[in-house]
Design a protein around this motif. Sequence first.
Motif, PDB file in Angstrom:
ATOM      1  N   VAL A  20     -56.029 -58.889 -31.994  1.00 39.20           N
ATOM      2  CA  VAL A  20     -55.414 -60.211 -32.117  1.00 39.20           C
ATOM      3  C   VAL A  20     -53.904 -60.045 -32.225  1.00 39.20           C
ATOM      4  CG1 VAL A  20     -55.252 -62.347 -33.445  1.00 39.20           C
ATOM      5  CG2 VAL A  20     -57.456 -61.176 -33.229  1.00 39.20           C
ATOM      6  N   ALA A  21     -53.175 -60.657 -31.304  1.00 42.56           N
ATOM      7  CA  ALA A  21     -51.710 -60.667 -31.347  1.00 42.56           C
ATOM      8  C   ALA A  21     -51.243 -61.994 -31.913  1.00 42.56           C
ATOM      9  CB  ALA A  21     -51.135 -60.459 -29.948  1.00 42.56           C
ATOM     10  N   GLY A  22     -50.343 -61.927 -32.901  1.00 41.51           N
ATOM     11  CA  GLY A  22     -49.964 -63.118 -33.648  1.00 41.51           C
ATOM     12  C   GLY A  22     -50.947 -63.345 -34.779  1.00 41.51           C
ATOM     13  N   ALA A  23     -51.424 -62.245 -35.378  1.00 38.27           N
ATOM     14  CA  ALA A  23     -52.547 -62.291 -36.306  1.00 38.27           C
ATOM     15  C   ALA A  23     -52.275 -63.081 -37.580  1.00 38.27           C
ATOM     16  CB  ALA A  23     -52.976 -60.871 -36.665  1.00 38.27           C
ATOM     17  N   LEU A  24     -51.013 -63.225 -37.969  1.00 36.14           N
ATOM     18  CA  LEU A  24     -50.704 -63.973 -39.195  1.00 36.14           C
ATOM     19  C   LEU A  24     -50.231 -65.393 -38.902  1.00 36.14           C
ATOM     20  CD1 LEU A  24     -48.888 -61.271 -41.379  1.00 36.14           C
ATOM     21  CD2 LEU A  24     -51.322 -61.899 -41.341  1.00 36.14           C
ATOM     22  N   GLY A  25     -50.167 -65.764 -37.631  1.00 42.14           N
ATOM     23  CA  GLY A  25     -49.789 -67.122 -37.275  1.00 42.14           C
ATOM     24  C   GLY A  25     -50.916 -68.105 -37.547  1.00 42.14           C
ATOM     25  N   ARG A  26     -50.637 -69.374 -37.336  1.00 42.27           N
ATOM     26  CA  ARG A  26     -51.635 -70.396 -37.648  1.00 42.27           C
ATOM     27  C   ARG A  26     -52.896 -70.231 -36.807  1.00 42.27           C
ATOM     28  NH1 ARG A  26     -47.840 -75.876 -38.243  1.00 42.27           N
ATOM     29  NH2 ARG A  26     -46.520 -75.064 -39.931  1.00 42.27           N
ATOM     30  N   ILE A  47     -51.833 -57.488 -34.528  1.00 51.65           N
ATOM     31  CA  ILE A  47     -50.418 -57.355 -34.176  1.00 51.65           C
ATOM     32  C   ILE A  47     -49.649 -58.556 -34.706  1.00 51.65           C
ATOM     33  CG2 ILE A  47     -48.780 -57.112 -32.275  1.00 51.65           C
ATOM     34  CD1 ILE A  47     -51.201 -56.107 -30.584  1.00 51.65           C
ATOM     35  N   ASP A  48     -48.574 -58.291 -35.424  1.00 52.29           N
ATOM     36  CA  ASP A  48     -47.752 -59.378 -35.933  1.00 52.29           C
ATOM     37  C   ASP A  48     -46.393 -58.805 -36.346  1.00 52.29           C
ATOM     38  OD1 ASP A  48     -48.423 -62.449 -36.933  1.00 52.29           O
ATOM     39  OD2 ASP A  48     -46.778 -61.530 -38.059  1.00 52.29           O
ATOM     40  N   SER A  49     -45.354 -59.601 -36.120  1.00 47.12           N
ATOM     41  CA  SER A  49     -43.998 -59.125 -36.418  1.00 47.12           C
ATOM     42  C   SER A  49     -43.405 -59.765 -37.664  1.00 47.12           C
ATOM     43  CB  SER A  49     -43.082 -59.400 -35.220  1.00 47.12           C
ATOM     44  OG  SER A  49     -43.059 -60.790 -34.911  1.00 47.12           O
ATOM     45  N   THR A  50     -44.235 -60.377 -38.506  1.00 45.30           N
ATOM     46  CA  THR A  50     -43.736 -60.985 -39.735  1.00 45.30           C
ATOM     47  C   THR A  50     -43.079 -59.925 -40.619  1.00 45.30           C
ATOM     48  OG1 THR A  50     -45.487 -62.658 -39.687  1.00 45.30           O
ATOM     49  CG2 THR A  50     -44.355 -62.308 -41.790  1.00 45.30           C
ATOM     50  N   PRO A  51     -41.816 -60.135 -41.023  1.00 48.96           N
ATOM     51  CA  PRO A  51     -41.119 -59.132 -41.842  1.00 48.96           C
ATOM     52  C   PRO A  51     -41.874 -58.817 -43.131  1.00 48.96           C
ATOM     53  CG  PRO A  51     -39.573 -60.781 -41.025  1.00 48.96           C
ATOM     54  CD  PRO A  51     -40.952 -61.286 -40.689  1.00 48.96           C
ATOM     55  N   GLY A  52     -41.923 -57.535 -43.468  1.00 43.42           N
ATOM     56  CA  GLY A  52     -42.527 -57.103 -44.716  1.00 43.42           C
ATOM     57  C   GLY A  52     -44.032 -56.935 -44.694  1.00 43.42           C
ATOM     58  N   LYS A  53     -44.662 -57.195 -43.554  1.00 39.37           N
ATOM     59  CA  LYS A  53     -46.130 -57.121 -43.487  1.00 39.37           C
ATOM     60  C   LYS A  53     -46.640 -55.876 -42.770  1.00 39.37           C
ATOM     61  CE  LYS A  53     -46.663 -60.995 -45.635  1.00 39.37           C
ATOM     62  NZ  LYS A  53     -47.207 -61.002 -47.024  1.00 39.37           N
ATOM     63  N   GLU A  54     -45.754 -55.073 -42.203  1.00 32.43           N
ATOM     64  CA  GLU A  54     -46.150 -53.858 -41.492  1.00 32.43           C
ATOM     65  C   GLU A  54     -46.970 -52.960 -42.409  1.00 32.43           C
ATOM     66  OE1 GLU A  54     -46.115 -51.251 -38.097  1.00 32.43           O
ATOM     67  OE2 GLU A  54     -45.166 -53.226 -38.273  1.00 32.43           O
ATOM     68  N   GLY A  55     -48.167 -52.586 -41.964  1.00 35.89           N
ATOM     69  CA  GLY A  55     -49.030 -51.680 -42.716  1.00 35.89           C
ATOM     70  C   GLY A  55     -49.980 -52.358 -43.671  1.00 35.89           C
ATOM     71  N   ALA A  56     -49.764 -53.640 -43.954  1.00 36.61           N
ATOM     72  CA  ALA A  56     -50.665 -54.361 -44.858  1.00 36.61           C
ATOM     73  C   ALA A  56     -52.007 -54.603 -44.166  1.00 36.61           C
ATOM     74  CB  ALA A  56     -50.049 -55.685 -45.291  1.00 36.61           C
ATOM     75  N   ASP A  57     -53.073 -54.646 -44.943  1.00 38.55           N
ATOM     76  CA  ASP A  57     -54.388 -54.928 -44.370  1.00 38.55           C
ATOM     77  C   ASP A  57     -54.496 -56.413 -44.031  1.00 38.55           C
ATOM     78  OD1 ASP A  57     -57.404 -55.817 -44.741  1.00 38.55           O
ATOM     79  OD2 ASP A  57     -57.407 -53.690 -44.238  1.00 38.55           O
ATOM     80  N   GLY A  59     -57.003 -58.282 -43.469  1.00 37.54           N
ATOM     81  CA  GLY A  59     -58.039 -58.987 -44.216  1.00 37.54           C
ATOM     82  C   GLY A  59     -57.572 -59.422 -45.588  1.00 37.54           C
ATOM     83  N   LEU A  60     -56.852 -58.548 -46.259  1.00 39.85           N
ATOM     84  CA  LEU A  60     -56.327 -58.896 -47.576  1.00 39.85           C
ATOM     85  C   LEU A  60     -55.278 -59.995 -47.463  1.00 39.85           C
ATOM     86  CD1 LEU A  60     -55.980 -55.348 -49.181  1.00 39.85           C
ATOM     87  CD2 LEU A  60     -57.798 -57.050 -49.542  1.00 39.85           C
ATOM     88  N   GLU A  61     -54.469 -59.946 -46.415  1.00 38.04           N
ATOM     89  CA  GLU A  61     -53.446 -60.975 -46.215  1.00 38.04           C
ATOM     90  C   GLU A  61     -54.058 -62.351 -45.967  1.00 38.04           C
ATOM     91  OE1 GLU A  61     -50.050 -60.819 -46.387  1.00 38.04           O
ATOM     92  OE2 GLU A  61     -50.355 -58.804 -47.188  1.00 38.04           O
ATOM     93  N   LEU A  62     -55.231 -62.389 -45.365  1.00 42.57           N
ATOM     94  CA  LEU A  62     -55.859 -63.673 -45.006  1.00 42.57           C
ATOM     95  C   LEU A  62     -57.013 -64.040 -45.929  1.00 42.57           C
ATOM     96  CD1 LEU A  62     -55.875 -63.361 -41.107  1.00 42.57           C
ATOM     97  CD2 LEU A  62     -54.196 -64.500 -42.578  1.00 42.57           C
ATOM     98  N   GLY A  63     -57.175 -63.308 -47.006  1.00 38.62           N
ATOM     99  CA  GLY A  63     -58.209 -63.647 -47.981  1.00 38.62           C
ATOM    100  C   GLY A  63     -59.616 -63.303 -47.529  1.00 38.62           C
ATOM    101  N   LEU A  64     -59.749 -62.307 -46.663  1.00 37.41           N
ATOM    102  CA  LEU A  64     -61.063 -61.928 -46.149  1.00 37.41           C
ATOM    103  C   LEU A  64     -61.587 -60.636 -46.767  1.00 37.41           C
ATOM    104  CD1 LEU A  64     -60.400 -62.592 -42.342  1.00 37.41           C
ATOM    105  CD2 LEU A  64     -61.559 -64.102 -43.973  1.00 37.41           C
ATOM    106  N   GLY A  65     -60.836 -60.050 -47.662  1.00 35.76           N
ATOM    107  CA  GLY A  65     -61.189 -58.744 -48.193  1.00 35.76           C
ATOM    108  C   GLY A  65     -60.616 -57.641 -47.317  1.00 35.76           C
ATOM    109  N   ASP A  66     -60.849 -56.420 -47.713  1.00 38.59           N
ATOM    110  CA  ASP A  66     -60.301 -55.271 -46.991  1.00 38.59           C
ATOM    111  C   ASP A  66     -61.062 -55.056 -45.691  1.00 38.59           C
ATOM    112  OD1 ASP A  66     -59.180 -52.943 -46.146  1.00 38.59           O
ATOM    113  OD2 ASP A  66     -59.476 -51.848 -48.020  1.00 38.59           O
ATOM    114  N   LEU A  67     -60.393 -55.249 -44.554  1.00 39.74           N
ATOM    115  CA  LEU A  67     -61.014 -55.050 -43.241  1.00 39.74           C
ATOM    116  C   LEU A  67     -60.664 -53.691 -42.645  1.00 39.74           C
ATOM    117  CD1 LEU A  67     -60.509 -58.524 -41.509  1.00 39.74           C
ATOM    118  CD2 LEU A  67     -62.414 -57.707 -42.912  1.00 39.74           C
ATOM    119  N   GLU A  68     -59.812 -52.929 -43.317  1.00 36.30           N
ATOM    120  CA  GLU A  68     -59.359 -51.619 -42.836  1.00 36.30           C
ATOM    121  C   GLU A  68     -58.698 -51.730 -41.467  1.00 36.30           C
ATOM    122  OE1 GLU A  68     -62.582 -48.848 -43.044  1.00 36.30           O
ATOM    123  OE2 GLU A  68     -62.691 -48.921 -45.235  1.00 36.30           O
TER     124      GLU A  68
END
Length: 290
Positions: A20-26, A47-57, A59-68
Amino acid sequence: MTTAPGSADAPSAAPIPVVVAGALGRMGAEVVKAVHGAPDCVLVGAIDSTPGKEGADVGLELGLGDLEVAITADFEGTLCQASQSVRQSGPGGGAVLVDFTHPSVVYEHTRGAIAYGVHPVIGTTGLSPEQLQDLATFAAKASVGGAVIPNFSVGMVLLQQAAAAAARFYDFCELTELHHNRKADAPSGTCIKTAELIEELGKTFNPLQVDEHESLAGCRGGLRDSGLRLHSVRLPGLVAHQEVMFGAPGETYTLRHDTIDRSAYMPGVLLTVRRVRTLEGLIYGLEKLL
């Protein structure tokens, strides 16, 4: 451009690998959730270019749990990894890219996916007719199925088909699309696609009845060669809405579709993800799969 999908898709024993490209977008976030919840799909890249999110999981960012699955801004590297990790080739094989990013990069993203043998499912609008044709030619040469879908809503496809049918009976027609004020392109790809379907009839619309004059440039909307006029509205609080209005002496006929929540697009996204690997080339429009 190839418009006919291949034979009916048969379920695969292995889940469909999805990037998914733009994974943190709406829209991208909704896609990640939909892929995670689909038993026949597996998320392999975010894939997402949001500053400060590189390397973050993701799933955790979207409230889905750790998706690795770590978030990365490395588009090409992610495609390369997805391509190499999927050895199955030919119809029904390979990874899928779902792209909801920005008009400024969508052409390069689509072409890049095809080059790596990853099947593009493009929800980002803004591709020109010339770019679409170039991508269709490239996909055919590479034997990679792909789909450019201006709108993944089944309801919108039904509206477009109804508008194309109604155009036979009306000579006057205008289209209005309304979106949130963070949408970068205007008019929307959905509105352009609707106009194109109406124009397949081959007639001219809105013959002049008076010598018009705009005291404010553009207030009558964008004028297409067919005579159709397209209007765009951008406001916070809107999601995605479209209205097609036909007029004749003594009556108007209005078709309208309202997207209340982006989850409405997910059945269409998953349908396309499941079928794109069986396509023989690049298709344009969800109606080609219904």
